[in-house]
Enzyme design. Structure first.
Site, short mmCIF file in Angstrom:
data_model
loop_
_atom_site.label_atom_id
_atom_site.label_comp_id
_atom_site.label_asym_id
_atom_site.label_seq_id
_atom_site.Cartn_x
_atom_site.Cartn_y
_atom_site.Cartn_z
N CYS A 2 0.88 -1.16 0.00
CA CYS A 2 0.00 0.00 0.00
C CYS A 2 0.92 1.21 0.00
O CYS A 2 2.13 1.08 0.16
CB CYS A 2 -0.83 0.03 1.28
SG CYS A 2 -1.72 -1.50 1.57
N ASN A 101 1.31 -0.29 5.93
CA ASN A 101 1.59 -1.02 4.68
C ASN A 101 2.29 -2.31 5.08
O ASN A 101 3.38 -2.26 5.66
CB ASN A 101 2.51 -0.15 3.80
CG ASN A 101 3.12 -0.95 2.65
OD1 ASN A 101 2.51 -1.89 2.15
ND2 ASN A 101 4.30 -0.57 2.23
#
Ligand code: M6R
Length: 615
Positions: A2, A101
Site C-alpha cells: 500500500c 503497509n
C-alpha cells in the site's frame, strides 16, 4: 503493498497528502483514506476506490483543515476493499490513529486476546488489531506512544511500515518499518512520511530511509529520534540528499504514464550507460563490478532471481551472459527459488533484478542466498530501495521513476545494464576479441537512436491494434534472445488489456499451442533476420497454413516475412543480443493501444499494484 503518507508541520496537510497518495497509487488503488487533525479534533474520510474518489468524499464530508495528517492508498490483503477496511484505523478509545503497509501474520491470535480484554473490531483488517494492541500496551504498561509502539511491534510477526499518532499529543508521529519501505522527509520545522520520496520531493531533498526493525519518533521542533525496535537502542539517522526531480514523476503531456515511459526509453537507455560505457576508449566502467571482479570471474555460475518483467529481463540476460561471456546462468522465479531449498555455494554469484527494489519474493531470495554464502549483486531502478540496500553490491538502471504498473522502460534498461555487465566480463575473461568488444560497444551506443526510430511505428501499430482489439486470445512467438521478448509481449497484453495471451519459443508451437491456431487467432512473431530466422519463417508458414493471423516484428528491409505476414512492423537492425531492446518496443505499443481501445485503465490495471511487497 500500500502507499502511506504523513505530514506534520506548518502547512495544510490535506493537499500534500492527497497529491502524495496520487503519486503512490502505483502501490495499490483498491481504497484510500485520510485523517486530519486540527484544534477541533480529528476528521476521517475513507472510501473504496481511488484517491480521486477519496478527494471527492473528503471535500464533501469533512473539513479538510489541519497541519497534521495521515493518508493511505490500499492494495487489499486482509479484508475486501471497502470503506470500513480502508485505512486509517482508530483504536477503540479513538485516541490512536494508524496507517499501515504490510501484513501482520499473527493478527488472529492477537485479536482473540484483545477481544477477551473487551476490544471490539469494526473492520476485517490486521491493521485495526495492531492499533488496538498498541493502545492496550500503552494503557497497561503506562508508557508513552513511542514505547508502546516498540513493545507492541515486538509481539507481532509480519511486515510493516506504519505511522501512528495520539490525538491527545498531536505534535508527534511515530513511525516504524520492517520489510516495507518508509522514508522521512525533513523540511524546515516540518516532517513528511511516505512509502517513497515522491510525495515530498517538492518540499525537501533531505530524507532518511528507515532500516528494517527501526522506528522513529517525529516531533515538531525536535530532531527525529531513531531507535531499534528489538532493544530500544538509539540509531543515528543517515540523512541523504535526494536527486529526484518533480517533472520526472509527472505525466509531462502524455495521456498515460505508460506511454510516457515507453517514449522515455531512448533517454532511459542512454542514462543507464552514461558514464559507464566509454565506447571511444573501449572501456566499461561499473564500480559495483570493478570492485568485485574476482567474484564474477571465479563464479561457478550466475543465478538470476526476479519476478514478472524483471524475470523476463533475466531470461534475456541468460542468453547474453552465456553467449558473450561464456558463464553458465540459471534464471529463477524468486518465489520458487526461495522455497525450494536450492543448492547455493560460496562460488555462486546471485544477481537480483527488480525495478522497485521492494519485491518481497526477490528480497527473500536475496536473504537466503546471502545466508548460504553467495555473493549477491542487485540491479534495481529505485535508489535506496530495500533490495539495493540488502545486496552486497549492485548497479542502478537510472531509468527514472516508473509509475505505470506495466513495466516498460524498466525492462529495456535492465537489459542494457545486464549487457554492459556481460560485455565487461567477456572482456575481462578474455573470451571476446578487442575488435568485437569495440564493435559491440558502438552498437550499444547506437541503440537509443534506433529505439527512437522504432517508436515512429506508433501510428501503424495503432491501426493493427484496432483490428485485433476484440480478440479473446493472442499468441506471441520468438526464438533465442527474442523468446523472452515473446513472454514479455504476452505479459504486457494480458496485464493491461485482460486479453488472454501466451508467449512461447517459436519451435515449441508444434508441441501443443498450434492446436489453438484458427482464423481467429492473432500470432505476434518476432522474426528478426538473425539467428534462427529461416526456422521462424517456417513457423510463420505453419501458422498461415492453418489460417492464423500473423503480426510480425522484423528488421527494416525484410522482404521474406513481408510476403507472408498479415501485418509487418519494422525495427532498425542491430546485433542479435541487442535486438530485444528494439523488438520489445512495438509489443509495448501494441498492448497500450489495444488496452486503450478496450477502455481499460492502462496505468492502473485491475487487481495489480506496481510493487508486490507481499508474498
Ligand atoms: O519491481 P520489480 O521489478 O521487482 O517487479 C516485478 C514484477 O512485479 C513486475 O515486473 C510486474 O510483473 C509488472 N507488472 C510487469 O509489467
Amino acid at each position: 503493498m500500500c502507499g502511506i503518507v504523513g505530514y506534520i508541520g506548518h502547512r495544510e496537510a490535506y493537499p500534500i497528502i492527497i497529491k502524495g497518495l496520487q503519486r503512490l497509487e502505483y502501490r495499490g488503488y483498491d481504497s484510500a483514506g485520510i485523517v486530519l487533525y486540527d484544534e477541533a479534533g480529528t476528521k476521517l474520510a475513507k472510501t473504496k476506490g481511488k484517491v480521486e474518489d477519496l478527494k471527492k468524499k473528503a471535500e464533501d464530508t469533512i473539513s479538510t483543515t489541519g497541519k497534521l495528517g495521515l493518508g493511505h492508498t490500499r492494495w487489499a490483503t486482509h479484508g475486501v476493499p471497502n470503506d470500513t477496511n480502508s485505512h486509517p484505523h482508530y483504536s477503540n478509545s479513538g485516541n490512536l490513529c494508524i496507517i499501515h503497509n504490510g501484513i501482520i501474520e499473527n493478527y488472529e491470535s492477537i485479536k482473540k486476546e484483545l477481544i477477551k480484554r473487551g476490544y471490539t473490531f469494526t473492520s476485517d483488517t490486521d491493521t485495526e488489531v495492531l492499533v488496538n494492541l498498541i493502545e492496550e500496551v500503552k494503557k497497561t504498561e503506562d508508557v508513552k506512544l513511542g514505547k508502546a509502539v516498540q513493545i507492541a511491534l515486538n509481539q507481532v510477526v509480519g511486515a510493516y511500515a506504519i505511522a501512528v499518532f495520539d490525538v491527545n499529543k498531536p505534535d508527534e508521529i511515530v513511525v516504524a518499518k520492517l520489510g516495507s519501505p518508509l522514508a522521512i522527509g525533513i523540511g524546515e520545522n516540518e516532517y513528511f512520511v511516505a512509502s517513497d520520496a515522491s510525495p515530498f520531493i517538492e518540499y525537501t531533498n533531505n530524507a532518511v530511509y528507515l532500516e528494517d526493525e527501526e522506528m522513529a519518533i517525529i516531533r515538531l521542533g525536535k530532531e527525529i529520534k531513531l531507535r531499534k525496535i528489538k532493544d530500544d537502542a538509539i540509531a543515528y539517522p543517515n540523512i541523504l540528499e535526494l536527486q529526484l526531480n518533480i517533472e520526472e514523476i509527472e505525466k509531462g503531456g502524455y495521456d498515460h504514464f505508460m506511454l510516457k515511459e515507453i517514449y522515455e526509453q531512448p533517454r532511459a537507455i542512454q542514462d543507464t550507460y552514461r558514464g559507464r560505457l566509454l565506447a571511444d576508449q573501449g572501456i566499461i566502467r561499473m564500480a559495483g563490478i570493478d570492485q568485485n571482479l574476482e567474484k564474477f570471474l571465479k563464479a561457478d555460475r550466475i543465478i538470476i532471481v526476479a519476478c514478472g518483467t524483471s524475470w523476463h529481463a533475466g531470461l534475456v540476460a541468460e542468453y547474453i551472459f552465456e553467449d558473450l561471456a561464456r558463464i553458465p546462468v540459471e534464471v529463477e522465479y524468486a518465489s520458487e527459488f526461495r522455497y525450494r531449498n536450492p543448492v547455493i555455494t560460496e562460488k555462486d554469484v546471485l544477481i537480483a533484478i527488480s525495478q522497485s527494489g521492494e519485491t518481497a519474493d526477490t528480497l527473500a531470495a536475496i536473504k537466503m542466498a546471502k545466508e548460504r554464502g553467495a555473493f549477491v549483486f542487485g540491479v534495481c531502478n529505485v535508489v535506496g530501495s530495500s533490495i539495493a540496500r540488502e545486496t552486497h553490491a549492485g548497479a542502478y538502471t537510472h531509468a527514472g521513476p516508473e509509475i505505470g504498473v506495466a513495466s516498460t522502460k524498466a525492462f529495456t534498461t535492465q537489459i542494457t545494464i545486464l549487457s554492459l555487465i556481460a560485455l565487461k566480463l567477456a572482456k575481462e575473461k578474455g573470451v571476446m576479441s578487442d575488435s568485437k568488444f569495440h564493435e559491440y560497444l558502438t552498437q550499444l551506443e547506437n541503440v537509443p537512436a534506433k529505439v527512437e526510430r522504432a517508436l515512429k511505428s506508433n501510428d501503424a501499430i495503432e491501426e493493427i491494434a484496432a483490428v485485433y482489439k476484440d480478440s479473446p486470445n493472442c499468441l506471441y512467438l520468438g526464438r533465442g534472445f527474442n523468446f523472452p521478448v515473446a513472454l514479455e509481449g504476452a505479459l504486457k497484453l494480458k496485464e493491461i488489456s485482460y486479453i488472454h495471451a501466451e508467449g512461447y519459443p517459436a519451435a515449441e508451437m508444434k508441441h501443443g499451442p498450434i492446436a489453438l491456431i484458427d482464423e481467429q487467432m492473432p500470432v505476434v512473431v518476432i522474426a528478426t533476420k538473425q539467428g534462427h530466422y529461416e526456422k521462424v519463417v517456417s513457423n510463420i508458414q505453419e501458422i498461415k497454413s492453418r489460417k492464423g493471423k500473423i503480426i510480425a516484428v522484423v528488421f527494416e528491409g525484410d522482404k521474406v516475412v513481408k510476403e507472408i505476414a498479415d501485418h509487418v512492423i519494422e525495427v532498425p537492425e542491430t546485433e542479435e543480443f541487442l535486438s530485444p531492446l528494439l523488438t520489445t518496443i512495438p509489443l509495448q505499443l501494441l498492448s497500450y493501444h489495444i488496452a486503450l481501445m478496450r477502455g481499460c485503465n492502462v496505468d492502473q490495471p485491475r487487481n495489480l499494484a506496481k510493487s508486490v511487497t507481499v508474498e
